[in-house]
Design an enzyme around this catalytic site. Structure first.
Site, PDB file in Angstrom:
ATOM      1  N   CYS A 175     -37.007 -47.238  10.178  1.00 48.70           N
ATOM      2  CA  CYS A 175     -36.331 -48.337  10.860  1.00 48.70           C
ATOM      3  C   CYS A 175     -35.053 -48.673  10.103  1.00 48.70           C
ATOM      4  O   CYS A 175     -35.047 -48.737   8.867  1.00 48.70           O
ATOM      5  CB  CYS A 175     -37.240 -49.554  10.927  1.00 48.70           C
ATOM      6  N   ARG A 194     -37.902 -51.866   2.724  1.00 43.43           N
ATOM      7  CA  ARG A 194     -38.198 -50.890   1.673  1.00 43.43           C
ATOM      8  C   ARG A 194     -37.331 -49.640   1.823  1.00 43.43           C
ATOM      9  O   ARG A 194     -37.689 -48.567   1.341  1.00 43.43           O
ATOM     10  CB  ARG A 194     -39.686 -50.508   1.696  1.00 43.43           C
ATOM     11  N   CYS A 213     -42.792 -42.318   6.257  1.00 46.42           N
ATOM     12  CA  CYS A 213     -43.028 -42.888   7.578  1.00 46.42           C
ATOM     13  C   CYS A 213     -42.687 -41.849   8.651  1.00 46.42           C
ATOM     14  O   CYS A 213     -41.806 -41.009   8.439  1.00 46.42           O
ATOM     15  CB  CYS A 213     -42.149 -44.115   7.823  1.00 46.42           C
ATOM     16  N   ARG A 232     -55.406 -61.071  -2.567  1.00 42.09           N
ATOM     17  CA  ARG A 232     -55.097 -59.859  -1.832  1.00 42.09           C
ATOM     18  C   ARG A 232     -54.038 -59.039  -2.565  1.00 42.09           C
ATOM     19  O   ARG A 232     -53.233 -59.573  -3.320  1.00 42.09           O
ATOM     20  CB  ARG A 232     -54.629 -60.162  -0.411  1.00 42.09           C
ATOM     21  N   ASP A 263     -40.006 -64.191   3.763  1.00 36.44           N
ATOM     22  CA  ASP A 263     -40.486 -63.665   2.484  1.00 36.44           C
ATOM     23  C   ASP A 263     -39.415 -63.983   1.451  1.00 36.44           C
ATOM     24  O   ASP A 263     -38.335 -63.389   1.449  1.00 36.44           O
ATOM     25  CB  ASP A 263     -40.720 -62.156   2.586  1.00 36.44           C
ATOM     26  N   CYS A 280     -35.282 -51.685   7.562  1.00 37.58           N
ATOM     27  CA  CYS A 280     -36.464 -51.711   6.693  1.00 37.58           C
ATOM     28  C   CYS A 280     -36.164 -52.363   5.344  1.00 37.58           C
ATOM     29  O   CYS A 280     -35.175 -52.026   4.687  1.00 37.58           O
ATOM     30  CB  CYS A 280     -36.964 -50.291   6.479  1.00 37.58           C
ATOM     31  N   ASP A 305     -35.195 -59.556   6.219  1.00 37.80           N
ATOM     32  CA  ASP A 305     -35.069 -59.563   4.762  1.00 37.80           C
ATOM     33  C   ASP A 305     -33.654 -59.160   4.336  1.00 37.80           C
ATOM     34  O   ASP A 305     -32.908 -58.528   5.092  1.00 37.80           O
ATOM     35  CB  ASP A 305     -36.084 -58.598   4.148  1.00 37.80           C
ATOM     36  N   LYS A 354     -44.497 -65.376   1.095  1.00 34.80           N
ATOM     37  CA  LYS A 354     -44.115 -65.769   2.449  1.00 34.80           C
ATOM     38  C   LYS A 354     -44.385 -67.250   2.670  1.00 34.80           C
ATOM     39  O   LYS A 354     -45.397 -67.782   2.210  1.00 34.80           O
ATOM     40  CB  LYS A 354     -44.919 -64.991   3.488  1.00 34.80           C
ATOM     41  N   ARG A 394     -49.253 -59.929  -5.521  1.00 36.77           N
ATOM     42  CA  ARG A 394     -48.467 -61.166  -5.544  1.00 36.77           C
ATOM     43  C   ARG A 394     -49.312 -62.400  -5.269  1.00 36.77           C
ATOM     44  O   ARG A 394     -48.905 -63.514  -5.598  1.00 36.77           O
ATOM     45  CB  ARG A 394     -47.347 -61.097  -4.495  1.00 36.77           C
ATOM     46  N   TYR A 395     -50.439 -62.227  -4.595  1.00 40.62           N
ATOM     47  CA  TYR A 395     -51.295 -63.348  -4.217  1.00 40.62           C
ATOM     48  C   TYR A 395     -52.664 -63.157  -4.858  1.00 40.62           C
ATOM     49  O   TYR A 395     -53.143 -62.019  -4.976  1.00 40.62           O
ATOM     50  CB  TYR A 395     -51.453 -63.416  -2.700  1.00 40.62           C
TER      51      TYR A 395
END
Length: 346
Positions: free
Chosen positions: A108, A113, A104, A95, A309, A111, A272, A316, A91-92
């Protein structure tokens, strides 16, 4: 059940006393939609229900996750549109995200995702990982690779070492950053073998996801200390969560504890728009008020950047409070951390 096993189902949660029999049907439906796993390190910390305990709120599913609003999204930060190769999000300009797995140790409940992580989530095959690494090698504008997922520290030390070695061999890569919950939720995984496989001539950073000071148990502190003493720089990221940490008092305790471990608070994420997570989200105004309170009471080293975000993959942006009013006849008006307003010419 074995007290040293992770809890992964409604029946596990009921047997452990974390949900009632009356809640079981709702939790079974939640578990069909979103993955459930709570490690022993976190179950040992739970002292109440998700409504009154900051640790339970993060990991124990509730029926509230079945409630979605129209503005909530399957891919709330727009990863999919910026994935030129499987396992890469770009996206950037300088990076990329490298996502070698979608598994995971814990899942969470907030989350972003949550629609794609879980035991059935993709782990890159050897050839898919090679293709992702080739994409990075063939794009010289890329300076930093953020290894995320899922949780990359759920990989074996050998696979982590393979990734680090491959990225270290790319001349234009300067920073390799791992995003992880593991030092907190499964500190026993931070072994000498894992640390050895993180060794690189590049700048290796570990970004620890921690949301509450109670997560920093003696075992978690020891795990973080081992990383730092090995020369690995650490930063933290925290999600602003109603019922968990959305007060200046709770965040100050967390950020001071992190600083004491030589971990720099880096990002405070606004929640989010993931489906079924509305009960966790504060308003932006509430988040700005907390940040304003922290500015007057917490050392500058402990101040993370409060970020949003933007949905749709737009990136962000800082959304903290502003202390500078528009320029007028008398120059700028500047508000100090105590609320006083001052004229400033310059």
């Amino acid at each position: 059940m074995n007290k040293h096993s992770s809890l992964r189902s409604a029946s596990d949660l009921e047997a452990s006393g974390f949900i009632s029999s009356a809640e079981r049907l709702d939790i079974e439906e939640v578990a069909r939609r979103y993955s459930v796993a709570i490690t022993p390190a976190m179950t040992d910390l739970i002292t109440g229900s998700p409504q009154d305990d900051a640790i339970a709120a993060q990991f124990v599913p509730t029926g509230r996750e079945l409630i979605s609003s129209p503005d909530e999204l399957t891919d709330p930060i727009g990863d999919d549109a910026f994935s030129p190769v499987k396992g890469i999000v770009h996206r950037y300009p300088d990076r990329v995200l490298l996502k070698p797995l979608h598994v995971c140790p814990v899942y969470c409940r907030f989350c972003f995702r949550r629609e794609m992580v879980g035991p059935e989530g993709d782990t890159l095959t050897s050839s898919e990982l090679d293709a992702a690494l080739a994409y990075i090698a063939n794009n010289p504008a890329i300076f930093e690779v953020i290894v995320t997922g899922g949780d990359p520290f759920a990989l074996s030390p050998r696979r982590i070492g393979r990734i680090v070695k491959a990225l270290s061999a790319i001349d234009h890569i300067g920073v390799i950053r791992f995003h992880t919950r593991v030092p907190v939720v499964a500190p026993e995984r931070i072994t000498a073998e894992l640390i050895e496989n993180l060794d690189s001539p590049k700048g290796v950073f570990v970004a620890l996801h921690a949301n509450h000071a109670r997560e920093l148990t003696p075992a978690a502190r020891e795990a973080c200390t081992r990383l730092v003493q090995a020369g690995i720089a650490m930063v933290s990221q925290t999600v602003l969560l109603k019922g968990v940490n959305a007060t200046a008092e709770a965040l100050s305790a967390l950020f001071r504890a992190l600083l004491g471990l030589r971990i720099k608070p880096y990002y405070l994420h606004h929640g989010d728009l993931a489906k079924g997570t509305g009960h966790f989200r504060t308003s932006i105004a509430e988040g700005q008020a907390v940040m304003r309170e922290l500015r007057g009471s917490l050392t500058g080293l402990g101040q993370p950047t409060y970020v949003l975000d933007i949905p749709g993959g737009h990136g962000k942006v800082p959304i903290g409070p502003s202390y500078l009013a528009a320029e007028g006849e008398d120059g700028h008006l500047v508000t100090d951390p105590r609320g006083g307003v001052h004229a400033y010419r310059g």
